[in-house]
Design a protein around this motif. Structure first.
Motif, PDB file in Angstrom:
ATOM      1  N   SER A  60       0.849  -1.192   0.000  1.00 52.46           N
ATOM      2  CA  SER A  60       0.000   0.000   0.000  1.00 52.46           C
ATOM      3  C   SER A  60       0.888   1.247   0.000  1.00 52.46           C
ATOM      4  O   SER A  60       2.090   1.166   0.227  1.00 52.46           O
ATOM      5  N   GLY A  61       0.286   2.388  -0.266  1.00 49.82           N
ATOM      6  CA  GLY A  61       1.034   3.641  -0.186  1.00 49.82           C
ATOM      7  C   GLY A  61       0.989   4.427  -1.471  1.00 49.82           C
ATOM      8  O   GLY A  61       0.200   4.150  -2.371  1.00 49.82           O
ATOM      9  N   VAL A  62       1.840   5.429  -1.526  1.00 47.00           N
ATOM     10  CA  VAL A  62       1.869   6.316  -2.689  1.00 47.00           C
ATOM     11  C   VAL A  62       2.578   5.592  -3.837  1.00 47.00           C
ATOM     12  O   VAL A  62       3.746   5.236  -3.726  1.00 47.00           O
ATOM     13  N   LEU A  63       1.857   5.373  -4.944  1.00 47.77           N
ATOM     14  CA  LEU A  63       2.449   4.680  -6.090  1.00 47.77           C
ATOM     15  C   LEU A  63       3.324   5.632  -6.898  1.00 47.77           C
ATOM     16  O   LEU A  63       4.423   5.271  -7.311  1.00 47.77           O
ATOM     17  N   SER A  64       2.812   6.825  -7.132  1.00 49.13           N
ATOM     18  CA  SER A  64       3.615   7.828  -7.846  1.00 49.13           C
ATOM     19  C   SER A  64       2.997   9.209  -7.663  1.00 49.13           C
ATOM     20  O   SER A  64       1.801   9.323  -7.366  1.00 49.13           O
ATOM     21  N   LEU A 124      -1.146   9.023  -7.093  1.00 46.90           N
ATOM     22  CA  LEU A 124      -1.941   7.798  -7.121  1.00 46.90           C
ATOM     23  C   LEU A 124      -1.550   6.971  -5.895  1.00 46.90           C
ATOM     24  O   LEU A 124      -0.351   6.768  -5.639  1.00 46.90           O
ATOM     25  N   ILE A 125      -2.557   6.558  -5.136  1.00 42.57           N
ATOM     26  CA  ILE A 125      -2.300   5.916  -3.846  1.00 42.57           C
ATOM     27  C   ILE A 125      -3.047   4.593  -3.778  1.00 42.57           C
ATOM     28  O   ILE A 125      -4.231   4.525  -4.128  1.00 42.57           O
ATOM     29  N   LYS A 126      -2.352   3.547  -3.351  1.00 45.92           N
ATOM     30  CA  LYS A 126      -3.018   2.277  -3.017  1.00 45.92           C
ATOM     31  C   LYS A 126      -3.262   2.358  -1.522  1.00 45.92           C
ATOM     32  O   LYS A 126      -2.336   2.371  -0.742  1.00 45.92           O
ATOM     33  N   TRP A 127      -4.547   2.472  -1.146  1.00 42.57           N
ATOM     34  CA  TRP A 127      -4.845   2.772   0.267  1.00 42.57           C
ATOM     35  C   TRP A 127      -4.536   1.585   1.173  1.00 42.57           C
ATOM     36  O   TRP A 127      -4.735   0.456   0.798  1.00 42.57           O
TER      37      TRP A 127
END
Ligand code: UT7
Length: 325
Positions: free
Chosen positions: A169-173, A322-325
């Motif tokens: 998870s987290g900030v992808l870009s 873009l974030i994967k929560w």
């Protein structure tokens, strides 16, 4: 995530007492129904930021002393200098941690998030507090002359606590842009080093409006509806996604009409786009963290969701994350 807005609600009808405007015009052009304006002396930009930060820390289950670094985005600092980051350091009782002030207006929170993300990914810091806070109301032209700008802006603050994690998870870009040739299309020109206060006083020119924010509304609108979809697509393409994969887009709350334009042009469903400008107006660097906080609180962002943040504003600057929560 955490946020704070002042209690004082200012409706569109309330504004009609100061200037020639009306609820119908404001709602039709912007979607705004009301905004929060501080009661002078009761709140400050740094103070609202601290309140949002405390809420974010509580929600994250962390103590202030866990914070390794502060990033503070605002265009309306308490002082010309120093920036409000150091005031947060003091108010939270943090032992000389670094504090960085970000000057990217409506894109400030996404720029700040990007800075925090890089510090975390390089291993320099483990936990970074990112704050966006604005106190617009005190500096707006509340006469009819200023109505094209003044009715849009609101006060408030939002904050995120970002920490290193081992899962996916987290900030992808993040994607950051600027175009300084349009700097004066949305700007507060003076007082500043190009026009010192003593010169403004000396000139004593009642037509000098340089100390109020100026916005070429139509021009900004046209650029916004182009740049938002571009920078959202840039984030999606970088990570192999398409618009239909977005669980929630949280656009900077500039104008509901802009958000609706983006939604239509990207063929997003209503449940894929979060808007709360109706209640708070445009809170510049605070708008995305306030909106994201409300989306999290209402359960519209869940673990594993693909969340896109996007902003456009003065500079011009624009940005996405873009974030994967
Ligand atoms: O967050 C940073 C980025 N900012 C933005 O993205 C904002 C982008 N721009 C906008 O959202 C819109 O341009 C505004 C909401 C600021 C203005 O809407 P608009 O549809 O572009 O209106 P306009 O400036 O073209 O003004 C249309 C008319 C004018 O009257 P005339 O010349 O046609 O007689 C204005 O004087 O509306 C008048 N007007 C108002 N009337 C009532 C302007 N402001 C007001 C007002 N109340 N508050």
């Amino acid at each position: 995530m955490g946020f704070y807005v002042p209690d004082n609600v200012v409706t569109n009808n309330d504004l009609s007492a100061y200037m020639d405007t009306n609820d119908e015009w404001i709602q039709e052009r912007t979607g705004i129904q009301e905004r929060r304006w501080v009661v002078p002396g009761e709140d400050t930009t740094s103070g609202m930021g601290v309140k949002a930060a405390k809420e974010a820390l509580k929600n994250a289950g962390l103590e202030a002393t866990d914070v390794d670094f502060i990033v503070f985005a605002t265009l309306s600092p308490d002082y010309y200098f120093p920036g409000p980051g150091v005031q947060v350091q003091e108010a939270l009782g943090l032992d000389t941690v670094g504090a960085l002030d970000v000057r990217n207006q409506c894109s400030g929170f996404v720029y700040g998030l990007s800075v925090a993300d890089q510090f975390i990914k390089t291993g320099m810091y483990n936990t970074v507090l990112v704050i966006g806070s604005e106190l617009h109301s005190g500096g707006l032209d509340k006469s009819t002359r200023g109505r094209g700008v003044t009715v849009i802006f609101g006060d408030g603050a939002g904050a995120a606590v970002m920490t290193a994690s081992d899962d996916d998870s987290g900030v992808l870009s993040t994607h950051l842009h600027s175009q300084g040739e349009h700097a004066k299309e949305l700007a507060l020109i003076g007082p500043a080093t190009n026009r010192w206060v003593d010169q403004i006083i000396k000139d004593n020119d009642e037509n000098d409006l340089s100390y109020f924010p100026y916005m070429n509304g139509n021009f900004v609108f046209k650029h916004a509806v182009t740049r938002f979809p571009q920078v959202i697509m840039e984030a999606l393409e970088k990570n192999g996604y398409q618009p239909s994969d977005i669980d929630l887009l949280v656009p900077h709350q500039a104008n509901l009409r802009i958000a609706q334009f983006i939604q239509r042009s990207m063929k997003l469903r209503d449940d894929q786009v979060f808007n709360n400008i109706m209640k708070y107006g445009n809170t510049t660097a605070a708008s995305i963290p306030i909106a994201l906080s409300e989306a999290v609180n209402s359960g519209q962002v869940k673990k594993g969701d693909l969340v896109c943040l996007a902003a456009f504003g003065s500079g011009f600057t624009w940005a996405s994350a873009l974030i994967k929560w």
